[in-house]
Design a protein around this motif. Structure first.
Motif, PDB file in Angstrom:
ATOM      1  N   LEU A  46      21.450 -34.693 -59.508  1.00  0.00           N
ATOM      2  CA  LEU A  46      22.827 -34.391 -59.121  1.00  0.00           C
ATOM      3  C   LEU A  46      23.784 -35.421 -59.721  1.00  0.00           C
ATOM      4  O   LEU A  46      24.871 -35.076 -60.208  1.00  0.00           O
ATOM      5  N   ALA A  47      23.374 -36.683 -59.679  1.00  0.00           N
ATOM      6  CA  ALA A  47      24.231 -37.752 -60.196  1.00  0.00           C
ATOM      7  C   ALA A  47      24.423 -37.628 -61.712  1.00  0.00           C
ATOM      8  O   ALA A  47      25.521 -37.865 -62.223  1.00  0.00           O
ATOM      9  N   VAL A  48      23.369 -37.259 -62.438  1.00  0.00           N
ATOM     10  CA  VAL A  48      23.495 -37.084 -63.887  1.00  0.00           C
ATOM     11  C   VAL A  48      24.451 -35.933 -64.191  1.00  0.00           C
ATOM     12  O   VAL A  48      25.260 -36.008 -65.140  1.00  0.00           O
ATOM     13  N   LEU A  75      27.380 -35.569 -53.197  1.00  0.00           N
ATOM     14  CA  LEU A  75      26.663 -34.402 -53.708  1.00  0.00           C
ATOM     15  C   LEU A  75      25.303 -34.313 -53.019  1.00  0.00           C
ATOM     16  O   LEU A  75      24.546 -35.283 -53.003  1.00  0.00           O
ATOM     17  N   HIS A  76      24.978 -33.138 -52.471  1.00  0.00           N
ATOM     18  CA  HIS A  76      23.672 -32.972 -51.818  1.00  0.00           C
ATOM     19  C   HIS A  76      23.184 -31.547 -52.042  1.00  0.00           C
ATOM     20  O   HIS A  76      23.954 -30.637 -52.350  1.00  0.00           O
ATOM     21  N   ASP A  77      21.871 -31.362 -51.865  1.00  0.00           N
ATOM     22  CA  ASP A  77      21.273 -30.075 -52.225  1.00  0.00           C
ATOM     23  C   ASP A  77      20.284 -29.563 -51.189  1.00  0.00           C
ATOM     24  O   ASP A  77      19.512 -28.653 -51.463  1.00  0.00           O
ATOM     25  N   ARG A 113      23.015 -26.822 -56.013  1.00  0.00           N
ATOM     26  CA  ARG A 113      21.625 -26.847 -56.450  1.00  0.00           C
ATOM     27  C   ARG A 113      21.367 -28.048 -57.347  1.00  0.00           C
ATOM     28  O   ARG A 113      22.213 -28.437 -58.150  1.00  0.00           O
ATOM     29  N   ASN A 114      20.175 -28.639 -57.218  1.00  0.00           N
ATOM     30  CA  ASN A 114      19.829 -29.833 -57.990  1.00  0.00           C
ATOM     31  C   ASN A 114      19.471 -29.453 -59.427  1.00  0.00           C
ATOM     32  O   ASN A 114      18.311 -29.381 -59.811  1.00  0.00           O
TER      33      ASN A 114
END
Length: 335
Positions: free
Chosen positions: A253-255, A187-189, A222-223
């Motif tokens: 993102l991880a949450v 996951l990236h933003d 999006r974060n």
């Protein structure tokens, strides 16, 4: 004709030119004579920046960050201010926003202040590192030294202090593979230098371990915790998630991934392992507590200020300094 031009013609740094202007004893008479001759030939009149870089320092550093309401940025500014104060320096803070035009304007405005050096906080200022996206940084460095925190620009008088984002993600993905994970979601933003280094670490760790790098497992979102949940719901719809691990470029993102996985009644970390980034407060506010890569923001800031003080004292410093990260293991991983 500016201080950068004089330095280039004389074959010295802009700090050396400023010390010649201030008749510093740290510069040899031979070098002083050469620099003064070039200044006379080109009718160069030293400005306040050139004078301030020498003996008569203005004891003030400019700091620009995109958004001080961002937790990472706020923490970085606090660490920088505290470290500068330890050396007897004040700071001027500008918040530029993220738009390219706003960043250019912020740098232009702060250069009009009496500052000894400039710190840009965050890889967003470096863009993709290309010449066109970073010309405003190169231009600023012709006036005063620029220190770029967690971004990279190759240019004279630009000094980069970086977290080793590539290696941190590479190691995290390799740890997950060694733990038996086969489908690792990333996951990236952002497309900033830092974010691209994290993506490169993810891709090369998979490739080096004999795994494919499927596009469907690289999710740009999006974060925002709710946005992550929504995006993963959209991708996988009614079927079960087709991944057994997640590496995210930020804890937010991880949450979002944690909440999505739990909504599918999957166990963390037994069914899905999750690793965040930045080791922020979010990592201990979620349930289960999040394993996260600590990018060591405090150490980055202290290193940046230490390097700056060496430079302003006339000592040579390296163009790039890389600070290693570390994985803080909590309850979303079991290796």
């Amino acid at each position: 004709m500016n201080i950068y031009d004089i330095a280039e013609l004389a074959g010295v740094s802009i700090a050396t030119v400023s010390r010649v202007v201030n008749d510093s004893p740290k510069v040899s008479e031979k070098t002083k004579e050469k620099v003064r001759r070039i200044m006379e030939e080109h009718h160069y009149t030293p400005n306040v920046f050139a004078r301030g870089l020498g003996l008569n320092s203005m004891k003030t550093v400019g700091i620009i960050c995109p958004d001080v309401s961002d937790a990472y940025m706020a923490s970085a500014v606090a660490h920088l201010e505290k470290s500068l104060r330890c050396y007897g320096y004040d700071c001027i803070l500008y918040c530029s926003g993220y738009a390219y035009e706003d960043k250019v304007e912020a740098v232009s405005l702060i250069l009009q202040k009496r500052i000894d050096a400039l710190i840009l906080v965050g890889s967003n200022y470096a863009g993709d590192g290309g010449d066109q996206a970073t010309e405003y940084i190169r231009s600023a460095a012709r006036e005063i030294p620029v220190f770029l925190l967690n971004g990279y620009v190759r240019a004279p008088e630009v000094y980069c202090i970086l977290a080793d984002n590539y290696q941190a993600v590479y190691d995290a993905v390799t740890d997950l593979i060694e733990d038996g994970r086969k489908r690792i979601l990333f996951l990236h933003d952002s497309t900033s230098y830092s974010a691209l280094e994290k993506l490169r670490g993810y891709e090369e760790a998979l490739g080096d371990n004999g795994f494919p790098v499927p596009d469907e497992l690289k999710v740009f979102v999006r974060n925002n915790i709710e946005m992550v949940q929504s995006r993963l719901q959209e991708i996988f719809r009614e079927k079960m998630p087709d991944f057994d691990a997640v590496v995210a470029s930020d804890d937010g993102l991880a949450v979002g991934a944690v909440k999505y996985v739990r909504s599918k009644n999957l166990r963390i970390p037994e069914d899905v392992s999750i690793i965040g980034y930045n080791n922020s407060e979010l990592s201990i506010c979620c349930e289960p507590e999040l394993s996260s890569i600590d990018s060591r923001g405090k150490e980055l800031c202290e290193t940046a200020v230490e390097y700056m003080m060496h430079y302003l004292s006339g000592h040579p410093i390296r163009h790039k300094k890389v600070v290693p990260c570390r994985l803080v293991k909590r309850n979303t991983t079991n290796f």
